[in-house]
Design a protein around this motif. Structure first.
Motif, PDB file in Angstrom:
ATOM      1  N   CYS A 155       0.832  -1.204   0.000  1.00 36.70           N
ATOM      2  CA  CYS A 155       0.000   0.000   0.000  1.00 36.70           C
ATOM      3  C   CYS A 155       0.864   1.249   0.000  1.00 36.70           C
ATOM      4  CB  CYS A 155      -0.916  -0.019   1.216  1.00 36.70           C
ATOM      5  SG  CYS A 155      -1.909   1.480   1.428  1.00 36.70           S
ATOM      6  N   ARG A 182      -7.024   0.595   3.934  1.00 34.79           N
ATOM      7  CA  ARG A 182      -6.593   0.193   2.596  1.00 34.79           C
ATOM      8  C   ARG A 182      -5.846  -1.136   2.610  1.00 34.79           C
ATOM      9  NH1 ARG A 182      -4.883   5.832  -0.526  1.00 34.79           N
ATOM     10  NH2 ARG A 182      -6.341   7.179   0.583  1.00 34.79           N
ATOM     11  N   ALA A 183      -5.125  -1.406   3.707  1.00 35.72           N
ATOM     12  CA  ALA A 183      -4.329  -2.635   3.776  1.00 35.72           C
ATOM     13  C   ALA A 183      -5.107  -3.796   4.390  1.00 35.72           C
ATOM     14  CB  ALA A 183      -3.056  -2.381   4.583  1.00 35.72           C
TER      15      ALA A 183
END
Length: 220
Positions: A155, A182-183
Motif C-alpha cells: 500500500c 486500505r491494507a
C-alpha cells in the motif's frame, strides 16, 4: 445551475487532461458541490446515477457490522463512480468525500442516450468495470494470501511518488487508520510496523507525510 457550477462545468469540459468522451458526458449531468465528509452513496442503496468527479477527492469503501472498514479506492477529478448500480441493483459500496468535491450526476436514462449517440463510450465503461473488478480480485487475493506486513508495504509503495533526491514520498497526508483500511488490518498494527520501519531508517515523517527513504525490507 448557478454561475459557479456553470463555470466549473465549463472548466472541466475544456480540460484536455481528461478523456474527451468523459468531458462530453459530464456536460450532460447536473453539477453539485459537496462538503468534506459528505456521504454520497450508501452501500446497498438503490440508485440510478453515475457520478463524474469534476474537482476534489472521494473514497470508496465498505464497513462490516463491527465498524471495520476496507477502502477500495480513492478517486479524484476525471474519475467516475456509481456505474455498478446502473443495472438497477443496489450500490456495491459507500462513497465519502475526502475534501470539498464537485460532481456531475448523470442519470441512467441520460447515460443510455449518450451511449446510443457515442457507442464507443460503452467500451470505455466496460473497460472501467473490468479494471475495477481486477482490482477487487487482487485485493481479495492479497487479503487471503499476503500477510499484514506485505499488504501494508504494498500500500505504501503504491501511494509513494519518486523524488529528486531518490526518496519516495506519499503526498497525501494519510492517517494510520486510513492506511489500515486500505491494507485490511488494524490501526494498531500499522502504527507498530511504521514505528519499526522509522526506527530502522527505512522511512521518516516529514511535514506530516510519509517519506520512504530506502527500499523496504521483504520481511518484518
Amino acid at each position: 445551475m448557478s454561475t459557479d457550477q456553470a463555470d466549473l462545468a465549463r472548466t472541466f469540459a475544456t480540460d484536455e487532461r481528461h478523456p474527451a468522451l468523459l468531458r462530453e458526458l459530464a456536460a450532460l449531468g447536473d453539477v453539485r458541490r459537496y462538503r468534506k465528509g459528505t456521504i454520497l452513496l450508501h452501500e446497498a442503496d438503490v440508485g440510478d446515477s453515475l457520478f463524474v468527479v469534476l474537482a476534489g477527492q472521494v473514497k470508496v469503501f465498505c464497513t462490516d457490522a463491527n465498524g471495520k472498514e476496507i477502502t477500495f479506492g480513492v478517486f479524484g477529478a476525471g474519475e467516475y463512480f456509481g456505474e455498478m448500480a446502473l443495472d438497477g441493483g443496489p450500490r456495491s459500496a459507500s462513497v465519502i468525500t475526502l475534501q470539498p468535491t464537485a460532481c456531475a450526476l448523470v442519470t441512467r436514462s441520460t447515460l443510455l442516450a449518450f451511449i446510443a449517440q457515442r457507442p464507443e463510450f460503452a467500451l470505455e465503461l466496460l473497460s472501467k468495470v473490468i479494471r475495477r473488478l481486477r482490482m477487487a480480485t487482487t485485493s481479495a487475493r492479497n487479503l487471503a494470501f499476503i500477510d499484514v506486513y506485505g499488504r501494508l508495504t504494498g500500500c505504501l509503495q503504491s501511494l509513494a511518488t519518486p523524488q529528486a533526491d531518490g526518496t519516495r514520498r506519499i503526498e497525501e497526508r494519510i492517517t494510520h487508520q486510513e492506511i489500515a483500511s486500505r491494507a485490511g488490518c488494524s490501526r494498531e498494527m500499522v502504527s507498530r510496523i511504521l514505528k519499526d520501519l522509522e526506527n530502522g531508517g527505512y522511512l521518516r515523517i516529514q511535514e506530516r507525510r510519509i517519506v520512504l527513504v530506502k527500499k523496504l525490507p521483504l520481511r518484518w
